[in-house]
Design a protein around this motif. Structure first.
Motif, PDB file in Angstrom:
ATOM      1  N   ILE A   1      44.545  16.991  17.099  1.00  0.00           N
ATOM      2  CA  ILE A   1      44.658  16.619  15.799  1.00  0.00           C
ATOM      3  C   ILE A   1      45.043  15.094  15.472  1.00  0.00           C
ATOM      4  CG2 ILE A   1      46.503  17.806  13.780  1.00  0.00           C
ATOM      5  CD1 ILE A   1      47.888  19.295  16.323  1.00  0.00           C
TER       6      ILE A   1
ATOM      7  N   ILE B   1      44.857  25.768  19.401  1.00  0.00           N
ATOM      8  CA  ILE B   1      45.632  25.258  19.643  1.00  0.00           C
ATOM      9  C   ILE B   1      47.266  24.935  19.093  1.00  0.00           C
ATOM     10  CG2 ILE B   1      46.199  22.351  18.969  1.00  0.00           C
ATOM     11  CD1 ILE B   1      43.597  22.564  17.768  1.00  0.00           C
TER      12      ILE B   1
ATOM     13  N   SER C   1      42.011  27.004  14.765  1.00  0.00           N
ATOM     14  CA  SER C   1      43.813  26.622  15.077  1.00  0.00           C
ATOM     15  C   SER C   1      44.851  27.537  15.620  1.00  0.00           C
ATOM     16  CB  SER C   1      44.126  26.307  13.795  1.00  0.00           C
ATOM     17  OG  SER C   1      44.510  27.836  12.734  1.00  0.00           O
TER      18      SER C   1
ATOM     19  N   GLY D   1      38.709  20.152  18.350  1.00  0.00           N
ATOM     20  CA  GLY D   1      40.158  20.934  18.750  1.00  0.00           C
ATOM     21  C   GLY D   1      39.906  20.049  20.060  1.00  0.00           C
TER      22      GLY D   1
ATOM     23  N   ILE E   1      42.385  19.642  12.268  1.00  0.00           N
ATOM     24  CA  ILE E   1      41.441  19.183  13.736  1.00  0.00           C
ATOM     25  C   ILE E   1      41.115  18.832  14.256  1.00  0.00           C
ATOM     26  CG2 ILE E   1      40.363  20.715  15.808  1.00  0.00           C
ATOM     27  CD1 ILE E   1      40.634  23.072  14.092  1.00  0.00           C
TER      28      ILE E   1
END
Ligand code: HSE
Length: 328
Positions: free
Chosen positions: A285, A258, A255, A282, A278
């Motif tokens: 989302i 992102i 994460s 990714g 995700i």
């Protein structure tokens, strides 16, 4: 290759089969997909309705597989370097015919977006060829060919984007070798909201970030969540689905790639989403919601956050596509 259960076959009448065998060219919609679905890393995915590639597959007198047209993104024309070419070659090696195939790709799913761009390419060629051949292969067998193309992009054989693209709906990859896919039903009014920030994350690179070992405590949480997600989908219990959409193993590592991930997932939940996570590796989302209205509220809430970031993004709201790849 072994024979597969009836439900994974493309069922059609003899008349339909006759028409398909007479066709020389087919245009198809190859859908985007969301893999992992939070707690189902590498084993679960679902199919989207509103976004996907178009491809044309054509029979030719000249033997072999050729990619003759690519639009949308810069991808290699060499068959062995192109995901759809590699999966087509895997199928071509398994048949004995005195003709070949041409592939045209109208790419709409950005490579590296996390919504199954390589899977859509890999699936399109083998699905189209199978149609033009009169459907000799089952959906599971098509997935096996497509895995070869997907592996070119992600450097690993996984089928959690391929299976939902071929089977539609939610698909659970019980095993890759031998390949076993289970179709998981989902409630009718389940909708997905997707945000795709316009940055690229390569699947191979985001896989390399992941730990080789996980703590038993995390594994227990994860398989409890995954079991209950499957139960929630089967029973159509939105509360159970909501409680299950958590990933304690992969998401904490990925994460951070992102931007504004936590803000987006919080805004989605506040707007009524059942959960967010995700999409694949990714940067997209996904959020799941009960009903289209809530899915649109979720889109608006996420849009509000991302429009302040200066990062370009696309958004989609989609019903779960229960059909999967289809002829146009
Ligand atoms: N399960 C794969 C991953 C999906 O997360 O690496 C890649 O789209």
């Amino acid at each position: 290759m072994e024979l597969h259960e009836e439900s994974s076959c493309f069922c059609s009448s003899a008349a339909e089969n006759y028409l398909i065998e007479k066709m020389n060219e087919i245009r198809l919609f190859s859908p985007a997909t969301v893999a992992n679905v939070s707690c189902g890393f590498d084993v679960m995915g679902f199919c989207l309705d509103s976004v996907g590639d178009e491809m044309v597959i054509r029979k030719t007198d000249k033997k072999g597989i050729r990619i003759t047209h690519i639009e949308g993104f810069d991808l290699p024309y060499e068959t062995e370097k192109n995901v759809s070419g590699v999966s087509a070659l895997a199928m071509y090696d398994a048949i004995d015919v005195d003709f070949g195939f041409e592939i045209e790709i109208y790419k709409k799913i950005k490579p590296g977006s996390g919504i199954g761009s390589s899977a859509a390419s890999a699936v399109g060629s083998v699905f189209g060829m199978n149609e033009l051949l009169g459907r000799p292969f089952t959906k599971t067998q098509l997935t096996e060919f497509a895995i070869k193309g997907e592996a070119l992009a992600s450097k690993c054989e996984h089928a959690d984007n391929l299976a939902p693209a071929i089977f539609g709906g939610f698909a659970l990859v019980k095993s890759v070798s031998p390949l076993e896919i289970l179709e998981i039903p989902a409630p009718d009014d389940l909708y997905a909201t997707i945000i795709h920030p316009q940055i690229e994350i390569k699947t191979a690179e985001s896989r390399a970030l992941l730990p080789k070992e996980v703590a038993l405590e995390d594994a227990i949480t994860q398989w409890a969540n995954f079991g209950s997600l499957v139960h929630g989908l089967h029973t159509g219990d939105f509360e159970v689905i909501k409680k299950s959409l958590h990933d304690v193993i992969v998401e904490p590592h990925r994460s951070r790639l992102i931007p504004y991930f936590d803000d987006v997932t919080k805004a989605a939940i506040d707007a009524g989403a059942l959960g967010s996570g995700i999409s694949g590796s990714g940067p997209s989302i996904f959020s799941l919601s009960k009903g289209e209205e809530t899915a649109i509220d979720v889109k608006d809430a996420i849009e509000k956050i991302y429009s302040k970031t200066g990062i370009e993004f696309d958004m989609h709201v989609s019903k779960i596509n229960t059909q999967g790849i289809k002829i146009l």
